[in-house]
Write an enzyme that holds these catalytic residues in place. Structure first.
Site, PDB file in Angstrom:
ATOM      1  N   GLU A  24       0.729  -1.398   0.049  1.00 48.86           N
ATOM      2  CA  GLU A  24      -0.051   0.136   0.044  1.00 48.86           C
ATOM      3  C   GLU A  24       0.869   1.107   0.073  1.00 48.86           C
ATOM      4  OE1 GLU A  24      -1.461   1.872   3.493  1.00 48.86           O
ATOM      5  OE2 GLU A  24      -1.186  -0.069   4.797  1.00 48.86           O
ATOM      6  N   LYS A  85      -5.984  10.502   0.832  1.00 51.87           N
ATOM      7  CA  LYS A  85      -5.975   9.138   1.468  1.00 51.87           C
ATOM      8  C   LYS A  85      -7.097   8.380   0.879  1.00 51.87           C
ATOM      9  CE  LYS A  85      -6.825   6.675   6.091  1.00 51.87           C
ATOM     10  NZ  LYS A  85      -6.899   7.374   7.272  1.00 51.87           N
ATOM     11  N   VAL A 105      -5.344   0.260   3.051  1.00 51.57           N
ATOM     12  CA  VAL A 105      -5.603  -1.348   2.933  1.00 51.57           C
ATOM     13  C   VAL A 105      -6.656  -1.527   2.032  1.00 51.57           C
ATOM     14  CG1 VAL A 105      -5.976  -3.465   4.249  1.00 51.57           C
ATOM     15  CG2 VAL A 105      -4.375  -1.769   5.024  1.00 51.57           C
ATOM     16  N   ALA A 140     -12.910   1.186   7.029  1.00 52.48           N
ATOM     17  CA  ALA A 140     -13.512   0.302   5.855  1.00 52.48           C
ATOM     18  C   ALA A 140     -12.760  -0.789   5.614  1.00 52.48           C
ATOM     19  CB  ALA A 140     -13.605   1.114   4.477  1.00 52.48           C
ATOM     20  N   ASP A 141     -11.527  -0.854   5.927  1.00 50.49           N
ATOM     21  CA  ASP A 141     -10.696  -1.990   5.958  1.00 50.49           C
ATOM     22  C   ASP A 141     -11.204  -3.291   6.363  1.00 50.49           C
ATOM     23  OD1 ASP A 141      -8.722  -0.198   5.170  1.00 50.49           O
ATOM     24  OD2 ASP A 141      -7.448  -0.466   7.005  1.00 50.49           O
ATOM     25  N   LYS A 158      -3.610  -2.097  14.825  1.00 54.84           N
ATOM     26  CA  LYS A 158      -2.954  -1.106  15.845  1.00 54.84           C
ATOM     27  C   LYS A 158      -3.444  -1.064  17.390  1.00 54.84           C
ATOM     28  CE  LYS A 158      -3.103   1.084  12.364  1.00 54.84           C
ATOM     29  NZ  LYS A 158      -3.408   2.183  11.444  1.00 54.84           N
TER      30      LYS A 158
HETATM   31  N1  PSU Z   1      -1.104   1.132   9.605  1.00 53.23           N
HETATM   32  C1  PSU Z   1       0.124   1.855   9.622  1.00 53.23           C
HETATM   33  N2  PSU Z   1       0.152   2.780   9.030  1.00 53.23           N
HETATM   34  C2  PSU Z   1      -0.683   3.385   8.247  1.00 53.23           C
HETATM   35  C3  PSU Z   1      -2.092   2.688   8.175  1.00 53.23           C
HETATM   36  C4  PSU Z   1      -2.048   1.659   8.907  1.00 53.23           C
HETATM   37  O1  PSU Z   1       1.223   1.300  10.308  1.00 53.23           O
HETATM   38  O2  PSU Z   1      -0.788   4.484   7.740  1.00 53.23           O
HETATM   39  C5  PSU Z   1      -3.029   3.334   7.398  1.00 53.23           C
HETATM   40  C6  PSU Z   1      -3.537   2.096   6.221  1.00 53.23           C
HETATM   41  O3  PSU Z   1      -3.580   2.625   5.035  1.00 53.23           O
HETATM   42  C7  PSU Z   1      -4.913   1.571   6.766  1.00 53.23           C
HETATM   43  C8  PSU Z   1      -5.469   2.987   7.200  1.00 53.23           C
HETATM   44  O4  PSU Z   1      -5.635   0.946   5.575  1.00 53.23           O
HETATM   45  O5  PSU Z   1      -4.219   3.452   7.786  1.00 53.23           O
HETATM   46  C9  PSU Z   1      -6.618   2.802   8.200  1.00 53.23           C
HETATM   47  O6  PSU Z   1      -7.078   4.281   7.852  1.00 53.23           O
HETATM   48  P1  PSU Z   1      -8.834   4.420   8.752  1.00 53.23           P
HETATM   49  O7  PSU Z   1      -8.442   3.951  10.292  1.00 53.23           O
HETATM   50  O8  PSU Z   1      -8.944   5.725   8.586  1.00 53.23           O
HETATM   51  O9  PSU Z   1      -9.712   3.368   7.997  1.00 53.23           O
END
Ligand code: PSU
Ligand code: MN
Length: 302
Positions: A24, A85, A105, A140-141, A158
């Protein structure tokens, strides 16, 4: 209309049924600071190659969905400011308007699947945020994992997220969450979250077989492989817990929500740990690239 553009190396690998690992780009533009982001992007690609597979970093560049970036494209992306993003909701709009965006993702899975790339390695996936019962912030992942047939290698979700709720949503959506080589669910910067993983597998061959089995059964969606961070690089939960609590409070105080929340928390934790979180992040991404390559190599065997 050509829907996506394959780099010559990725195109050649796919045509010859050689293993390919998708990567990604949001981790480059929103997940890590310059210049480490570029260094890491290059190292991840080199790690995939050393593992016998071809890396395919994915991004939308000037409206074109690029699968496999050259070094100039990687460098430009790593240096660019204000890059969008992109997730499932906004990838098509970005392409239609000829703009540039990094794939999360979810968006990377969509692109990889279009190009018949079945393995994708990253750092961590998005999940259910703490306080989601009020904010409704669920990445949305998770829904992408339920509908797009790509096996995603991550270091778990995380620790900034609500891990028990994330596991519940994945179970509801029918996504296999498979810890690699241990019973515990890895928690990104730490090897264990104090939670048992729903499933465990110990070899890349078994993971590749399970991926194929899902397809044979006609089940949509992918698998989440939760690969624990190497022991030498982990940050104990006791160190991280107060930092995460502080970062979460700061986000609330500054009214950070939606797409901005994950990048904000990562940056804040980077500051609060004086860079230690980034070192761990780099180690786990490289570790995932190695496992992704090994699974991709098994996947191309009959
Ligand atoms: N994990 C990391 N760094 C990141 C991300 C995940 O260590 O930058 C990113 C990935 O692209 C993941 C996104 O899909 O954060 C999730 O964002 P959100 O929580 O807004 O869906
Ligand atoms: Mn979100």
């Amino acid at each position: 209309m050509t829907l996506f553009h394959l780099s010559p190396a990725v195109s050649d690998a796919l045509a010859n049924k050689r293993p390919v690992v998708a990567l990604e780009s949001t981790i480059i533009t929103h997940g890590m600071p310059w210049p480490q982001n570029l260094e890491v992007a290059r190292k991840v690609e080199a790690t995939v190659r050393a593992g016998g597979a071809e890396p395919a970093t994915i991004a939308v560049i000037d409206g074109q969905l690029c699968i496999g970036l050259d070094d100039d494209q990687l460098t430009a992306l790593a240096q660019a400011r204000g890059v969008a993003k992109l997730s499932r909701a906004d990838m098509a709009v970005c392409m239609a308007e000829g703009r540039t965006g990094a794939t999360t993702v979810a968006a990377t899975m969509i692109a990889a699947n279009l190009a018949s790339i079945q393995i994708f390695a990253t750092g961590g996936i998005g999940g259910v945020h703490k306080g989601a019962e009020a904010s409704f912030d669920i990445s949305a992942d998770l829904h992408e994992l339920a509908q797009t047939a790509v096996t995603v290698v991550a270091a778990g979700a995380k620790a900034i997220l609500d891990l028990p709720k994330t596991l519940e949503v994945l179970e509801t959506l029918g996504v296999p969450v498979i810890a690699y080589g241990q019973d515990q669910l890895p928690a990104f910067w730490s090897r264990a979250a104090g939670l048992r993983a729903p499933l465990r597998m110990d070899t890349p061959a078994a993971i590749a077989r399970a991926h194929k089995m899902r397809q044979a059964l006609g089940l949509p969606g992918g698998q989440l492989i939760a690969n624990p961070i190497p022991e030498s690089a982990e940050i104990p939960r006791s160190v991280l817990a107060p930092v995460i609590a502080q970062a979460t409070r700061d986000a609330e105080e500054h009214g950070i929500t939606g797409k901005a929340l994950t990048p904000y928390l990562l940056q804040r934790i980077f500051e609060l740990t004086e860079g230690r979180s980034l070192d761990a992040n780099i180690a786990l991404v490289l570790n995932n690239a190695r496992l992704g390559a090994a699974i991709a190599c098994e996947m191309v065997k009959d």
